[in-house]
Design an enzyme around this catalytic site. Structure first.
Site, PDB file in Angstrom:
ATOM      1  N   ASN A 126       0.843  -1.202   0.000  1.00 10.11           N
ATOM      2  CA  ASN A 126       0.000   0.000   0.000  1.00 10.11           C
ATOM      3  C   ASN A 126       0.876   1.249   0.000  1.00 10.11           C
ATOM      4  OD1 ASN A 126      -2.394   1.627   0.375  1.00 10.11           O
ATOM      5  ND2 ASN A 126      -1.804   1.865   2.508  1.00 10.11           N
ATOM      6  N   HIS A 128       1.103   4.933   1.262  1.00 10.55           N
ATOM      7  CA  HIS A 128       0.463   5.727   2.322  1.00 10.55           C
ATOM      8  C   HIS A 128       1.118   7.112   2.403  1.00 10.55           C
ATOM      9  CE1 HIS A 128      -1.765   6.477   5.991  1.00 10.55           C
ATOM     10  NE2 HIS A 128      -0.651   6.972   6.504  1.00 10.55           N
ATOM     11  N   SER A 155       5.093   6.487   2.381  1.00  5.47           N
ATOM     12  CA  SER A 155       5.659   5.160   2.655  1.00  5.47           C
ATOM     13  C   SER A 155       4.969   4.117   1.782  1.00  5.47           C
ATOM     14  CB  SER A 155       5.394   4.748   4.116  1.00  5.47           C
ATOM     15  OG  SER A 155       5.820   5.742   5.025  1.00  5.47           O
ATOM     16  N   ASP A 164      -2.463   0.135   7.999  1.00  7.61           N
ATOM     17  CA  ASP A 164      -1.217   0.882   7.806  1.00  7.61           C
ATOM     18  C   ASP A 164      -0.109   0.461   8.770  1.00  7.61           C
ATOM     19  OD1 ASP A 164      -2.544   2.357   5.829  1.00  7.61           O
ATOM     20  OD2 ASP A 164      -3.214   3.880   7.247  1.00  7.61           O
TER      21      ASP A 164
HETATM   22  C1  GRF Z   1      -2.410   9.370  -2.911  1.00  8.03           C
HETATM   23  O1  GRF Z   1      -2.001  10.627  -2.525  1.00  8.03           O
HETATM   24  C2  GRF Z   1      -2.273   8.373  -1.798  1.00  8.03           C
HETATM   25  O2  GRF Z   1      -1.268   8.668  -0.918  1.00  8.03           O
HETATM   26  C3  GRF Z   1      -3.600   8.452  -1.121  1.00  8.03           C
HETATM   27  O3  GRF Z   1      -4.503   8.639  -2.164  1.00  8.03           O
HETATM   28  C4  GRF Z   1      -3.872   9.352  -3.203  1.00  8.03           C
HETATM   29  C5  GRF Z   1      -4.142   8.685  -4.500  1.00  8.03           C
HETATM   30  O4  GRF Z   1      -3.777   9.460  -5.580  1.00  8.03           O
HETATM   31  N1  GRF Z   1      -3.861   7.301  -0.316  1.00  8.03           N
HETATM   32  P1  GRF Z   1      -3.988   8.941  -7.048  1.00  8.03           P
HETATM   33  O5  GRF Z   1      -5.375   8.314  -7.137  1.00  8.03           O
HETATM   34  O6  GRF Z   1      -2.902   7.952  -7.357  1.00  8.03           O
HETATM   35  O7  GRF Z   1      -3.901  10.169  -7.911  1.00  8.03           O
END
Ligand code: GRF
Length: 236
Positions: A126, A128, A155, A164
């Site tokens: 994932n 994060h 991360s 997480d």
């Molecule tokens: C990312 O910023 C990620 O960290 C968060 O959701 C966002 C997804 O962005 N969990 P995208 O859909 O890849 O543009």
């Protein structure tokens, strides 16, 4: 009972193409980075499919534009939003059909059950938007600013039943500016994500970073290498 251990190797050549499935909920800018890298031949990967739990996710358009198979698992026949159990049943069947080597949650906004995670057909990681173990969960940028953090970032970690909380593989860091708002920080961190994700995928594809499922021995021992997480410091 099985557990995931992480092993680093000095492998330089690794001819195998890594089959990746990606779960999304939103814009899919991280998906786009992997599509671009795949098409440019910069990463030895094949994106074998994308699963979205929302039918309005722009990520769907991005995948379809380059003919990547997409499964939209958002609604049931009655038009209601799909419950998590139904979502997971369909997602598991779909993933098994695609036979990925790696599953990436990139902006995927549903919490997955222990059963789904344990039965996933490939290791799952994932992305994060915080420097774990700090700021698990939502609103990470706002919380980092409120706490007066000097450093923030993103991360990539192994997905486990606890949210997480799985082993952190890689991180990218930046220095928080005095002027930063949650919005500006989100934009800056997202730029880091767009570099961290392909870098991490490359490490996995080349066999530098190996995610192995192993049966824990009689003493229940699992070796986690102390060198993790690998950190990328980017001027941003
Ligand atoms: C990312 O910023 C990620 O960290 C968060 O959701 C966002 C997804 O962005 N969990 P995208 O859909 O890849 O543009």
């Amino acid at each position: 009972m099985s557990d995931i251990s992480l092993v680093t190797k000095n492998t330089t050549a690794h001819a195998k193409i890594l089959r990746i499935a990606i779960l999304v909920s939103g814009s899919g800018s991280n998906l786009q980075v992997l599509i671009d890298a795949m098409q440019a031949g910069a990463l030895p990967i094949e994106i074998v499919g994308v699963i979205s739990n929302r039918d309005d996710a722009y990520a769907i358009t991005r995948a379809k534009e380059v003919s990547i198979p997409v499964a939209v698992l958002s609604h049931v026949a009655s038009g209601k939003r799909m419950g998590i159990k139904t979502f997971e049943t369909h997602a598991n069947t779909q993933l098994r059909a695609w036979q990925p080597d790696l599953i990436i949650l990139a902006g995927f906004m549903r919490v997955l059950s222990t059963k789904f995670i344990d039965n996933a057909p490939a290791p799952m990681v994932n992305l994060h938007p915080a420097l774990l173990p700090a700021y698990k969960g939502l609103n990470t940028h706002q919380r980092a600013i409120r706490a007066g953090e000097r450093y923030h970032g993103c991360s990539i970690h192994v997905v486990t039943a606890e949210l997480d909380a799985g082993a952190v593989l890689t991180q990218a860091l930046l220095e928080v500016n005095q002027k930063d708002s949650a919005d500006s920080l989100q934009k800056r961190v997202q730029k880091l994500e767009h570099q961290l994700l392909p870098w991490t995928v490359l490490l996995i594809a080349k066999g530098v970073l190996t995610l192995q499922t192993v049966n824990a021995g009689a003493d229940n021992s699992t070796t986690y290498l102390p060198a993790l997480p690998l950190r990328l410091w980017l001027n941003n």
